[in-house]
Design a protein around this motif. Structure first.
Motif, PDB file in Angstrom:
ATOM      1  N   GLY A   1     -12.102   8.565   8.789  1.00  0.00           N
ATOM      2  CA  GLY A   1     -12.651   9.167   6.941  1.00  0.00           C
ATOM      3  C   GLY A   1     -11.966   9.341   6.071  1.00  0.00           C
ATOM      4  N   VAL A   2     -10.669   9.922   6.731  1.00  0.00           N
ATOM      5  CA  VAL A   2      -9.303  10.239   5.914  1.00  0.00           C
ATOM      6  C   VAL A   2      -9.656   9.187   4.245  1.00  0.00           C
ATOM      7  N   LYS A   3      -9.318  10.282   3.045  1.00  0.00           N
ATOM      8  CA  LYS A   3      -9.607   9.281   1.880  1.00  0.00           C
ATOM      9  C   LYS A   3      -8.274   8.893   1.635  1.00  0.00           C
ATOM     10  N   LEU A   4      -7.405   8.001   1.162  1.00  0.00           N
ATOM     11  CA  LEU A   4      -6.906   7.595   0.711  1.00  0.00           C
ATOM     12  C   LEU A   4      -6.656   6.395  -0.675  1.00  0.00           C
ATOM     13  N   THR A   5      -5.733   5.772  -0.899  1.00  0.00           N
ATOM     14  CA  THR A   5      -6.017   4.308  -1.926  1.00  0.00           C
ATOM     15  C   THR A   5      -4.813   3.153  -1.161  1.00  0.00           C
ATOM     16  N   ARG A   6      -5.465   2.718  -0.878  1.00  0.00           N
ATOM     17  CA  ARG A   6      -4.439   1.496  -0.359  1.00  0.00           C
ATOM     18  C   ARG A   6      -4.019   0.686  -1.644  1.00  0.00           C
ATOM     19  N   VAL A   7      -2.474   0.065  -1.240  1.00  0.00           N
ATOM     20  CA  VAL A   7      -1.668  -0.656  -2.540  1.00  0.00           C
ATOM     21  C   VAL A   7      -1.422  -1.729  -2.673  1.00  0.00           C
ATOM     22  N   ILE A   8      -0.476  -2.158  -0.653  1.00  0.00           N
ATOM     23  CA  ILE A   8      -1.075  -3.460  -0.151  1.00  0.00           C
ATOM     24  C   ILE A   8      -1.807  -3.558   0.498  1.00  0.00           C
ATOM     25  N   GLY A   9      -2.270  -4.856   0.410  1.00  0.00           N
ATOM     26  CA  GLY A   9      -3.579  -4.863   2.038  1.00  0.00           C
ATOM     27  C   GLY A   9      -4.653  -5.213   1.459  1.00  0.00           C
ATOM     28  N   THR A  10      -4.828  -5.243  -0.062  1.00  0.00           N
ATOM     29  CA  THR A  10      -5.997  -5.485  -1.004  1.00  0.00           C
ATOM     30  C   THR A  10      -6.236  -7.333  -1.182  1.00  0.00           C
ATOM     31  N   ALA A  11      -7.129  -7.590  -2.251  1.00  0.00           N
ATOM     32  CA  ALA A  11      -7.593  -8.621  -2.032  1.00  0.00           C
ATOM     33  C   ALA A  11      -6.953  -8.758  -3.407  1.00  0.00           C
ATOM     34  N   GLN A  12      -6.182  -7.810  -4.494  1.00  0.00           N
ATOM     35  CA  GLN A  12      -5.071  -8.029  -4.907  1.00  0.00           C
ATOM     36  C   GLN A  12      -3.796  -8.413  -4.688  1.00  0.00           C
ATOM     37  N   LEU A  13      -3.000  -7.898  -3.616  1.00  0.00           N
ATOM     38  CA  LEU A  13      -2.278  -8.149  -2.856  1.00  0.00           C
ATOM     39  C   LEU A  13      -2.369  -7.816  -1.623  1.00  0.00           C
ATOM     40  N   PRO A  14      -2.808  -8.481  -1.025  1.00  0.00           N
ATOM     41  CA  PRO A  14      -2.784  -8.963   0.707  1.00  0.00           C
ATOM     42  C   PRO A  14      -1.642  -8.073   1.545  1.00  0.00           C
ATOM     43  N   ASP A  15      -0.269  -8.967   0.823  1.00  0.00           N
ATOM     44  CA  ASP A  15       0.942  -8.438   1.537  1.00  0.00           C
ATOM     45  C   ASP A  15       1.804  -8.782   0.341  1.00  0.00           C
ATOM     46  N   LEU A  16       3.447  -8.972   1.242  1.00  0.00           N
ATOM     47  CA  LEU A  16       4.199  -8.537   0.723  1.00  0.00           C
ATOM     48  C   LEU A  16       5.463  -9.224   1.978  1.00  0.00           C
ATOM     49  N   ASP A  17       5.345  -9.391   2.466  1.00  0.00           N
ATOM     50  CA  ASP A  17       6.045 -10.507   3.245  1.00  0.00           C
ATOM     51  C   ASP A  17       7.552  -9.836   3.165  1.00  0.00           C
ATOM     52  N   PRO A  18       7.924  -8.814   3.894  1.00  0.00           N
ATOM     53  CA  PRO A  18       7.662  -7.838   5.263  1.00  0.00           C
ATOM     54  C   PRO A  18       6.188  -7.716   5.241  1.00  0.00           C
ATOM     55  N   PHE A  19       5.948  -6.504   4.095  1.00  0.00           N
ATOM     56  CA  PHE A  19       5.117  -5.250   4.484  1.00  0.00           C
ATOM     57  C   PHE A  19       3.599  -6.416   4.031  1.00  0.00           C
ATOM     58  N   LEU A  20       3.004  -5.376   5.074  1.00  0.00           N
ATOM     59  CA  LEU A  20       1.753  -5.917   5.160  1.00  0.00           C
ATOM     60  C   LEU A  20       0.550  -5.031   4.719  1.00  0.00           C
ATOM     61  N   MET A  21       1.495  -3.357   4.221  1.00  0.00           N
ATOM     62  CA  MET A  21      -0.204  -2.623   3.461  1.00  0.00           C
ATOM     63  C   MET A  21       1.060  -1.779   3.320  1.00  0.00           C
ATOM     64  N   LEU A  22       0.393  -0.991   2.612  1.00  0.00           N
ATOM     65  CA  LEU A  22       0.672   0.285   1.581  1.00  0.00           C
ATOM     66  C   LEU A  22      -0.249   1.150   1.381  1.00  0.00           C
ATOM     67  N   ASP A  23      -0.323   2.642   2.107  1.00  0.00           N
ATOM     68  CA  ASP A  23      -1.168   3.371   2.281  1.00  0.00           C
ATOM     69  C   ASP A  23      -0.842   4.108   1.381  1.00  0.00           C
TER      70      ASP A  23
ATOM     71  N   GLY B   1       1.359  11.991   0.901  1.00  0.00           N
ATOM     72  CA  GLY B   1       2.815  10.575   1.572  1.00  0.00           C
ATOM     73  C   GLY B   1       2.456   9.447   1.902  1.00  0.00           C
ATOM     74  N   PHE B   2       3.175   8.458   2.416  1.00  0.00           N
ATOM     75  CA  PHE B   2       2.593   7.240   2.720  1.00  0.00           C
ATOM     76  C   PHE B   2       2.645   7.052   3.698  1.00  0.00           C
ATOM     77  N   GLN B   3       1.732   5.561   4.322  1.00  0.00           N
ATOM     78  CA  GLN B   3       1.814   4.913   5.453  1.00  0.00           C
ATOM     79  C   GLN B   3       2.646   3.216   5.104  1.00  0.00           C
ATOM     80  N   LEU B   4       3.559   2.703   5.276  1.00  0.00           N
ATOM     81  CA  LEU B   4       3.829   1.620   5.677  1.00  0.00           C
ATOM     82  C   LEU B   4       3.812   0.538   6.434  1.00  0.00           C
ATOM     83  N   TRP B   5       3.304  -0.658   6.576  1.00  0.00           N
ATOM     84  CA  TRP B   5       2.988  -1.746   7.651  1.00  0.00           C
ATOM     85  C   TRP B   5       4.131  -2.800   6.897  1.00  0.00           C
TER      86      TRP B   5
END
Length: 284
Positions: free
Chosen positions: A24-46, A120-124
């Motif tokens: 239940g940690v609240k965060l903002t998802r920037v990569i990994g959404t419908a607007q930007l599913p990924d940006l090869d090789p990046f899969l997710m940015l929170d 902070g940030f977490q990037l996949w």
């Protein structure tokens, strides 16, 4: 470094979406959404950032990963990491953990504080097919291990991966050859640099606002907005009247098929199904 003749510009912008993860940690998802599913090789940015303990106190209890890397960069707060291979560490303000999940592990990330700010940030980052089943490993660096470059007046850059002039970051990943910079610009300060050739690049402003590009291509990048950059390798950044802080991240695209579900990222449906079987049967 070759001389870049064309200027990088903002190709598109994306504003993060509020969500929650873990317990239940609240965060903002920037990569990994419908607007930007990924940006090869990046899969997710929170981006996570709150002064309210109830938004983060439950943390991220034990969960598995396979087939990619997670990069955690702490700005504020303390997070305890443990995994089922006996690894443990404490992420403190300014520290970085680059975790290669490889063939699989089960880990937890739990706050080691009951009040105060957690940010902070977490990037996949994806792994190439040849490395997806490699042995898990970590690259962990305390704040004083992250070198700082001052390439221009009013410009301070923490070099996490890649290089700024002669200042080289500690993270090494040959597959995607990443650049990861935390850039602080004082009010009105500017910095010109050259981006890696052939990489996908994004910038994310988390304090203040910055103008990206030159001349007719110059566009503002506001707080909590991600810009996908392209069009050239010569990048120009200029802070507004309140200064700016942003992360600039680039990576060599893998250009491989991606089959993902939850914490597993593979290349085929069969590999993805095998990941679930291996996890359920305790092979992580």
């Amino acid at each position: 470094m070759s001389i870049a003749t064309e200027s990088a510009r903002i190709l598109r912008t994306v504003r993060g979406q509020p969500t929650s993860d873990g317990a239940g940690v609240k965060l903002t998802r920037v990569i990994g959404t419908a607007q930007l599913p990924d940006l090869d090789p990046f899969l997710m940015l929170d981006e996570f950032g709150t002064d309210k303990a109830e938004d983060y106190i439950a943390g991220f209890p034990e969960h598995p990963h396979r087939g990619f890397e997670t990069v955690t960069y702490m700005l504020d707060g303390r997070m305890r990491h443990r995994d089922n291979h006996g690894n443990e560490g404490l992420l403190t303000p300014g520290s970085v953990q680059w975790m290669t999940a490889g063939r699989g592990l089960v880990h937890s990330e739990m706050p080691e504080q009951e009040s105060g700010r957690m940010r902070g940030f977490q990037l996949w980052v994806n792994l190439p097919a040849k490395d997806k089943l490699c042995a898990p490993k970590y690259q962990e660096f305390a704040p004083d291990s992250i070198p700082v470059a001052t390439p221009a007046r009013g410009v301070e850059i923490k070099v996490i991966a890649g290089a700024v002039g002669e200042v080289v970051g500690p993270i090494v990943q040959p597959a995607t050859d990443p650049l990861y910079l935390d850039i602080r610009l004082e009010p009105g300060a500017s910095w010109d640099t050259t981006l890696p050739t052939g990489h996908n690049v994004f910038a994310y402003a988390y304090e203040g606002a910055v103008t990206v590009g030159e001349g007719d291509d110059a566009r503002p990048l506001d707080t909590q907005v991600l810009a996908v950059l392209g069009g050239g390798e010569a990048l120009s950044l200029r802070a507004g009247t309140k200064g700016a802080q942003l992360i600039l991240v680039a990576g060599r695209p893998l250009r491989e098929p991606v089959m993902r579900h939850g914490p597993f990222v593979m290349n085929t449906k069969q590999e993805l199904m095998q990941a679930f079987v291996d996890f359920q049967e305790g092979r992580f």
